[in-house]
Motif scaffolding. Structure first.
Motif, PDB file in Angstrom:
ATOM      1  N   MET A  27       0.829  -1.209   0.000  1.00 37.17           N
ATOM      2  CA  MET A  27       0.000   0.000   0.000  1.00 37.17           C
ATOM      3  C   MET A  27       0.865   1.261   0.000  1.00 37.17           C
ATOM      4  N   LEU A  28       1.934   1.247   0.787  1.00 37.12           N
ATOM      5  CA  LEU A  28       2.833   2.404   0.828  1.00 37.12           C
ATOM      6  C   LEU A  28       3.520   2.608  -0.520  1.00 37.12           C
ATOM      7  N   LEU A  29       3.900   1.517  -1.183  1.00 32.92           N
ATOM      8  CA  LEU A  29       4.507   1.614  -2.505  1.00 32.92           C
ATOM      9  C   LEU A  29       3.510   2.177  -3.513  1.00 32.92           C
ATOM     10  N   HIS A  30       2.278   1.710  -3.454  1.00 26.97           N
ATOM     11  CA  HIS A  30       1.229   2.222  -4.343  1.00 26.97           C
ATOM     12  C   HIS A  30       1.037   3.731  -4.140  1.00 26.97           C
ATOM     13  N   CYS A  31       0.977   4.157  -2.882  1.00 28.43           N
ATOM     14  CA  CYS A  31       0.816   5.592  -2.586  1.00 28.43           C
ATOM     15  C   CYS A  31       2.023   6.388  -3.071  1.00 28.43           C
ATOM     16  N   ALA A  32       3.213   5.848  -2.931  1.00 26.05           N
ATOM     17  CA  ALA A  32       4.412   6.542  -3.402  1.00 26.05           C
ATOM     18  C   ALA A  32       4.374   6.711  -4.914  1.00 26.05           C
ATOM     19  N   HIS A  33       3.929   5.679  -5.636  1.00 24.29           N
ATOM     20  CA  HIS A  33       3.822   5.781  -7.093  1.00 24.29           C
ATOM     21  C   HIS A  33       2.779   6.828  -7.487  1.00 24.29           C
ATOM     22  N   ALA A  34       1.649   6.825  -6.810  1.00 26.89           N
ATOM     23  CA  ALA A  34       0.600   7.798  -7.118  1.00 26.89           C
ATOM     24  C   ALA A  34       1.090   9.222  -6.853  1.00 26.89           C
ATOM     25  N   ARG A  35       1.795   9.413  -5.744  1.00 26.41           N
ATOM     26  CA  ARG A  35       2.334  10.737  -5.414  1.00 26.41           C
ATOM     27  C   ARG A  35       3.348  11.182  -6.457  1.00 26.41           C
ATOM     28  N   TYR A  36       4.191  10.266  -6.930  1.00 29.55           N
ATOM     29  CA  TYR A  36       5.199  10.575  -7.948  1.00 29.55           C
ATOM     30  C   TYR A  36       4.531  11.036  -9.246  1.00 29.55           C
ATOM     31  N   VAL A  37       3.504  10.309  -9.684  1.00 32.11           N
ATOM     32  CA  VAL A  37       2.801  10.672 -10.918  1.00 32.11           C
ATOM     33  C   VAL A  37       2.108  12.022 -10.751  1.00 32.11           C
ATOM     34  N   TRP A  38       1.465  12.232  -9.606  1.00 32.40           N
ATOM     35  CA  TRP A  38       0.794  13.507  -9.344  1.00 32.40           C
ATOM     36  C   TRP A  38       1.803  14.653  -9.402  1.00 32.40           C
ATOM     37  N   ASN A  39       2.944  14.480  -8.747  1.00 29.68           N
ATOM     38  CA  ASN A  39       3.956  15.536  -8.727  1.00 29.68           C
ATOM     39  C   ASN A  39       4.508  15.825 -10.117  1.00 29.68           C
ATOM     40  N   LEU A  40       4.633  14.801 -10.964  1.00 29.25           N
ATOM     41  CA  LEU A  40       5.074  15.043 -12.346  1.00 29.25           C
ATOM     42  C   LEU A  40       4.064  15.911 -13.095  1.00 29.25           C
ATOM     43  N   ALA A  41       2.781  15.614 -12.919  1.00 26.65           N
ATOM     44  CA  ALA A  41       1.744  16.402 -13.584  1.00 26.65           C
ATOM     45  C   ALA A  41       1.760  17.847 -13.091  1.00 26.65           C
ATOM     46  N   VAL A  42       1.897  18.037 -11.793  1.00 22.81           N
ATOM     47  CA  VAL A  42       1.957  19.391 -11.228  1.00 22.81           C
ATOM     48  C   VAL A  42       3.182  20.127 -11.768  1.00 22.81           C
ATOM     49  N   GLU A  43       4.311  19.431 -11.854  1.00 23.89           N
ATOM     50  CA  GLU A  43       5.537  20.044 -12.362  1.00 23.89           C
ATOM     51  C   GLU A  43       5.388  20.476 -13.817  1.00 23.89           C
ATOM     52  N   GLN A  44       4.723  19.666 -14.633  1.00 21.01           N
ATOM     53  CA  GLN A  44       4.516  20.036 -16.029  1.00 21.01           C
ATOM     54  C   GLN A  44       3.771  21.368 -16.124  1.00 21.01           C
ATOM     55  N   HIS A  45       2.763  21.549 -15.310  1.00 26.24           N
ATOM     56  CA  HIS A  45       1.977  22.780 -15.356  1.00 26.24           C
ATOM     57  C   HIS A  45       2.701  23.950 -14.692  1.00 26.24           C
ATOM     58  N   ALA A  46       3.526  23.673 -13.707  1.00 29.55           N
ATOM     59  CA  ALA A  46       4.243  24.742 -13.002  1.00 29.55           C
ATOM     60  C   ALA A  46       5.315  25.374 -13.884  1.00 29.55           C
ATOM     61  N   HIS A  47       5.839  24.638 -14.851  1.00 30.94           N
ATOM     62  CA  HIS A  47       6.899  25.170 -15.706  1.00 30.94           C
ATOM     63  C   HIS A  47       6.367  25.984 -16.887  1.00 30.94           C
ATOM     64  N   TRP A  48       5.043  26.082 -16.996  1.00 29.28           N
ATOM     65  CA  TRP A  48       4.457  26.857 -18.076  1.00 29.28           C
ATOM     66  C   TRP A  48       4.591  28.341 -17.760  1.00 29.28           C
ATOM     67  N   HIS A  49       4.843  29.132 -18.782  1.00 27.96           N
ATOM     68  CA  HIS A  49       4.810  30.586 -18.642  1.00 27.96           C
ATOM     69  C   HIS A  49       4.402  31.175 -19.985  1.00 27.96           C
ATOM     70  N   PRO A  50       3.928  32.428 -20.005  1.00 28.02           N
ATOM     71  CA  PRO A  50       3.477  33.030 -21.258  1.00 28.02           C
ATOM     72  C   PRO A  50       4.569  32.936 -22.334  1.00 28.02           C
TER      73      PRO A  50
END
Length: 62
Positions: free
Chosen positions: A16-39
């Motif tokens: 379960m902890l491994l599953h949560c770590a994988h989900a957190r990793y994928v979520w953080n990648l998605a957030v990072e993709q959007h955070a690097h956007w600029h006009p």
């Protein structure tokens, strides 16, 4: 209302902890993709593209 508690075995807890770590990793990648956007920069991937990328990543990594 009944309260249910989980008492996982050590192996289940690790899984379960491994599953949560994988989900957190994928979520953080998605957030990072959007955070690097600029006009002036191409838009970050949308939902469909992120799903495609995730499917590809799953295929390439067990």
């Amino acid at each position: 209302m009944a309260k249910f508690r989980m008492y996982p075995t050590c192996a289940q807890e690790r899984q379960m902890l491994l599953h949560c770590a994988h989900a957190r990793y994928v979520w953080n990648l998605a957030v990072e993709q959007h955070a690097h956007w600029h006009p002036g920069r191409k838009a970050a991937p949308g939902f469909a593209e992120q799903c495609r990328q995730l499917t590809e990543a799953r295929r390439d990594n067990e």
